[in-house]
Design a protein around this motif. Structure first.
Motif, PDB file in Angstrom:
ATOM      1  N   MET A   1       0.842  -1.203   0.000  1.00 38.14           N
ATOM      2  CA  MET A   1       0.000   0.000   0.000  1.00 38.14           C
ATOM      3  C   MET A   1       0.879   1.254   0.000  1.00 38.14           C
ATOM      4  N   ASP A   2       0.473   2.251  -0.810  1.00 38.63           N
ATOM      5  CA  ASP A   2       1.224   3.504  -0.821  1.00 38.63           C
ATOM      6  C   ASP A   2       1.166   4.136   0.555  1.00 38.63           C
ATOM      7  N   LYS A   3       2.254   4.797   0.890  1.00 37.53           N
ATOM      8  CA  LYS A   3       2.263   5.416   2.222  1.00 37.53           C
ATOM      9  C   LYS A   3       1.515   6.742   2.200  1.00 37.53           C
ATOM     10  N   TRP A   4       1.151   7.190   3.355  1.00 37.95           N
ATOM     11  CA  TRP A   4       0.431   8.458   3.490  1.00 37.95           C
ATOM     12  C   TRP A   4       1.377   9.643   3.338  1.00 37.95           C
ATOM     13  N   ILE A   5       0.806  10.717   2.824  1.00 37.93           N
ATOM     14  CA  ILE A   5       1.495  12.007   2.871  1.00 37.93           C
ATOM     15  C   ILE A   5       0.592  12.919   3.695  1.00 37.93           C
ATOM     16  N   VAL A   6       1.182  13.654   4.612  1.00 38.94           N
ATOM     17  CA  VAL A   6       0.382  14.564   5.442  1.00 38.94           C
ATOM     18  C   VAL A   6       0.736  16.007   5.074  1.00 38.94           C
ATOM     19  N   HIS A   7      -0.271  16.779   4.716  1.00 39.06           N
ATOM     20  CA  HIS A   7      -0.085  18.203   4.429  1.00 39.06           C
ATOM     21  C   HIS A   7      -0.664  18.991   5.594  1.00 39.06           C
ATOM     22  N   LYS A   8       0.003  20.095   5.925  1.00 38.45           N
ATOM     23  CA  LYS A   8      -0.599  20.995   6.913  1.00 38.45           C
ATOM     24  C   LYS A   8      -0.579  22.400   6.322  1.00 38.45           C
ATOM     25  N   PHE A   9      -1.724  23.043   6.298  1.00 40.21           N
ATOM     26  CA  PHE A   9      -1.824  24.406   5.771  1.00 40.21           C
ATOM     27  C   PHE A   9      -2.134  25.363   6.911  1.00 40.21           C
ATOM     28  N   GLY A  10      -1.353  26.417   7.025  1.00 41.85           N
ATOM     29  CA  GLY A  10      -1.557  27.410   8.080  1.00 41.85           C
ATOM     30  C   GLY A  10      -2.672  28.391   7.725  1.00 41.85           C
ATOM     31  N   GLY A  11      -2.980  29.263   8.677  1.00 39.99           N
ATOM     32  CA  GLY A  11      -4.094  30.199   8.530  1.00 39.99           C
ATOM     33  C   GLY A  11      -4.010  31.086   7.291  1.00 39.99           C
ATOM     34  N   SER A  12      -2.787  31.537   6.930  1.00 47.03           N
ATOM     35  CA  SER A  12      -2.686  32.412   5.765  1.00 47.03           C
ATOM     36  C   SER A  12      -2.941  31.637   4.474  1.00 47.03           C
ATOM     37  N   SER A  13      -2.789  30.309   4.521  1.00 49.06           N
ATOM     38  CA  SER A  13      -3.046  29.480   3.334  1.00 49.06           C
ATOM     39  C   SER A  13      -4.531  29.231   3.120  1.00 49.06           C
ATOM     40  N   VAL A  14      -5.351  29.482   4.157  1.00 45.03           N
ATOM     41  CA  VAL A  14      -6.801  29.280   4.016  1.00 45.03           C
ATOM     42  C   VAL A  14      -7.541  30.578   4.409  1.00 45.03           C
ATOM     43  N   ALA A  15      -6.947  31.701   4.008  1.00 47.37           N
ATOM     44  CA  ALA A  15      -7.490  32.995   4.439  1.00 47.37           C
ATOM     45  C   ALA A  15      -8.802  33.345   3.758  1.00 47.37           C
ATOM     46  N   ASP A  16      -8.970  32.962   2.487  1.00 46.96           N
ATOM     47  CA  ASP A  16     -10.177  33.367   1.742  1.00 46.96           C
ATOM     48  C   ASP A  16     -10.479  32.338   0.651  1.00 46.96           C
ATOM     49  N   ALA A  17     -11.495  32.651  -0.183  1.00 47.67           N
ATOM     50  CA  ALA A  17     -11.936  31.680  -1.194  1.00 47.67           C
ATOM     51  C   ALA A  17     -10.806  31.351  -2.183  1.00 47.67           C
ATOM     52  N   GLY A  18     -10.043  32.367  -2.575  1.00 52.03           N
ATOM     53  CA  GLY A  18      -8.933  32.133  -3.497  1.00 52.03           C
ATOM     54  C   GLY A  18      -7.926  31.163  -2.879  1.00 52.03           C
ATOM     55  N   CYS A  19      -7.674  31.320  -1.593  1.00 48.72           N
ATOM     56  CA  CYS A  19      -6.743  30.432  -0.889  1.00 48.72           C
ATOM     57  C   CYS A  19      -7.296  29.005  -0.860  1.00 48.72           C
ATOM     58  N   PHE A  20      -8.592  28.860  -0.599  1.00 50.81           N
ATOM     59  CA  PHE A  20      -9.189  27.521  -0.573  1.00 50.81           C
ATOM     60  C   PHE A  20      -8.965  26.829  -1.927  1.00 50.81           C
ATOM     61  N   ARG A  21      -9.141  27.600  -3.014  1.00 51.51           N
ATOM     62  CA  ARG A  21      -8.960  27.016  -4.354  1.00 51.51           C
ATOM     63  C   ARG A  21      -7.507  26.603  -4.565  1.00 51.51           C
ATOM     64  N   ARG A  22      -6.605  27.451  -4.114  1.00 52.65           N
ATOM     65  CA  ARG A  22      -5.182  27.165  -4.277  1.00 52.65           C
ATOM     66  C   ARG A  22      -4.811  25.883  -3.526  1.00 52.65           C
ATOM     67  N   VAL A  23      -5.316  25.760  -2.303  1.00 54.24           N
ATOM     68  CA  VAL A  23      -5.021  24.557  -1.492  1.00 54.24           C
ATOM     69  C   VAL A  23      -5.597  23.327  -2.183  1.00 54.24           C
ATOM     70  N   ALA A  24      -6.826  23.440  -2.696  1.00 51.29           N
ATOM     71  CA  ALA A  24      -7.436  22.297  -3.384  1.00 51.29           C
ATOM     72  C   ALA A  24      -6.579  21.886  -4.573  1.00 51.29           C
ATOM     73  N   GLU A  25      -6.089  22.875  -5.332  1.00 51.17           N
ATOM     74  CA  GLU A  25      -5.265  22.550  -6.507  1.00 51.17           C
ATOM     75  C   GLU A  25      -3.988  21.812  -6.108  1.00 51.17           C
ATOM     76  N   ILE A  26      -3.395  22.236  -5.001  1.00 47.51           N
ATOM     77  CA  ILE A  26      -2.173  21.563  -4.531  1.00 47.51           C
ATOM     78  C   ILE A  26      -2.492  20.101  -4.194  1.00 47.51           C
ATOM     79  N   ILE A  27      -3.588  19.894  -3.508  1.00 47.44           N
ATOM     80  CA  ILE A  27      -3.957  18.529  -3.103  1.00 47.44           C
ATOM     81  C   ILE A  27      -4.321  17.690  -4.338  1.00 47.44           C
ATOM     82  N   GLU A  28      -5.022  18.307  -5.271  1.00 41.34           N
ATOM     83  CA  GLU A  28      -5.443  17.575  -6.468  1.00 41.34           C
ATOM     84  C   GLU A  28      -4.253  17.208  -7.365  1.00 41.34           C
ATOM     85  N   ALA A  29      -3.184  17.989  -7.255  1.00 44.17           N
ATOM     86  CA  ALA A  29      -2.028  17.743  -8.124  1.00 44.17           C
ATOM     87  C   ALA A  29      -1.257  16.495  -7.726  1.00 44.17           C
ATOM     88  N   SER A  30      -1.517  15.992  -6.530  1.00 42.63           N
ATOM     89  CA  SER A  30      -0.741  14.837  -6.089  1.00 42.63           C
ATOM     90  C   SER A  30      -1.467  13.534  -6.414  1.00 42.63           C
TER      91      SER A  30
END
Ligand code: ASP
Length: 320
Positions: A1-30
């Motif tokens: 089984m593939d191992k887990w990767i853990v991401h942690k995003f701080g408050g400035s990374s989830v500050a607003d809607a644009g940030c939420f989209r950016r975080v989603a794109e990072i997660i989707e890219a993996s």
């Protein structure tokens, strides 16, 4: 089984809607099928929640409009991100939470003081609100394989507070996580940072900036291949850029070097935060949410500088 990767995003990374989209794109890219995403509260929300408690302790101060403002901020954020059905559910829960907060604040107002556990309960709502929104948002975008599961860290991470801070009770925390994540699960876990529960079953937090610690704890619980701390700088810098304008991002560091830098005041990552990762030899990357193409800084047991000869060692500058 593939191992887990853990991401942690701080408050400035989830500050607003644009940030939420950016975080989603990072997660989707993996392409990795097993990833956990630990989120902080949206920027400034923990401070605002603690401010409510202070306000309620202040004679003649009026807190309801401040609670309303926090609610409004999250409602506005959710409106642009999720479907009508998900929005309605989110708003309903948010309203219930805000009623609970107002009830607690009213008690604080009457007795003119708050208890630690009241402050912990109230200050922990920010992470609940950010993750409860991010989970349906990521699911509805439909760009990742597998399921998206919201994990309330209060049901997983059990700690005992002592003079050195919160000590994680590993066996029970591990059993809790196994109970919540179905065997063979593939997809994304969306995890509340910062919050935990004491061995007496009382809600607590991991202290200010505790979400980094949450990231490291979940890295250890999931026996992750790596932990990525996403922040708003390119990595660990060689000097304070306000004092040394040509400070550079350090490519790799040993755990000990990172701890020394933190000791001397660099905003690296708190030594206590790293401990669960260090104990299991899990590499930690510090990367920039706003420049994900950059490699960031790797903190691990044996950075390449130690194992490669001087001649073959790439210079920091050449990597950028
Ligand atoms: N939201 C919490 C704080 O502001 C935890 C964190 O962001 O790391 O301290």
């Amino acid at each position: 089984m593939d191992k887990w990767i853990v991401h942690k995003f701080g408050g400035s990374s989830v500050a607003d809607a644009g940030c939420f989209r950016r975080v989603a794109e990072i997660i989707e890219a993996s392409p990795n099928p097993h990833e956990a995403v630990v989120l902080s509260a949206c920027r400034g929300v923990t401070d605002a929640l603690l401010g409510l408690v202070t306000l309620a302790e202040t004679p003649d101060a009026y807190f309801p409009s401040a609670v309303e403002a926090l609610k409004k901020r999250h409602v506005e954020l959710a409106r642009g991100l999720v479907s009508k059905a998900a929005f309605d559910t989110y708003r309903e829960q948010l309203e219930r939470d805000c009623r609970d907060i107002a009830g607690m604040l009213q008690t604080v107002r009457l007795i003119r003081s708050s208890t630690y556990s009241m402050r912990d309960v109230i200050s922990g709502y920010g992470e609940i609100w950010s993750t409860r929104l991010f989970a349906p948002f990521l699911r509805e975008r439909g760009r990742i394989k597998g399921d998206v599961l919201w994990i309330d860290a209060r049901e997983v991470v059990i700690v005992e507070w002592g003079s050195l801070g919160p000590a994680v009770q590993w066996a029970v925390s591990e059993a809790n996580l196994q109970r919540l994540v179905p065997a063979g699960f593939a997809g994304r876990l969306i995890v509340t940072g910062f919050v935990a529960t004491t061995i007496k079953g009382i809600q607590t937090t991991l202290g200010r900036n505790g979400s980094d610690f949450s990231g490291s704890i979940f890295g250890a619980l999931l026996n992750a291949a790596e932990i990525i701390i996403w922040t708003d700088v390119d990595g660990v810098l060689s000097a304070d850029p306000r004092l040394v304008p040509n400070a550079e991002v350090i490519d790799q560091l040993s755990y000990n070097e990172a701890m020394e830098l933190a000791y001397f005041g660099a905003k690296v990552i708190h030594p206590q935060t790293m401990e669960p990762a260090v104990a299991r030899d899990i590499p930690i990357f510090i990367r920039n949410t706003f420049a994900p193409q950059k490699r960031g800084t790797l903190i691990c047991a044996n950075p390449y500088r130690r194992s490669r000869s001087r001649a073959s060692r790439p210079s920091i500058r050449s990597r950028w």
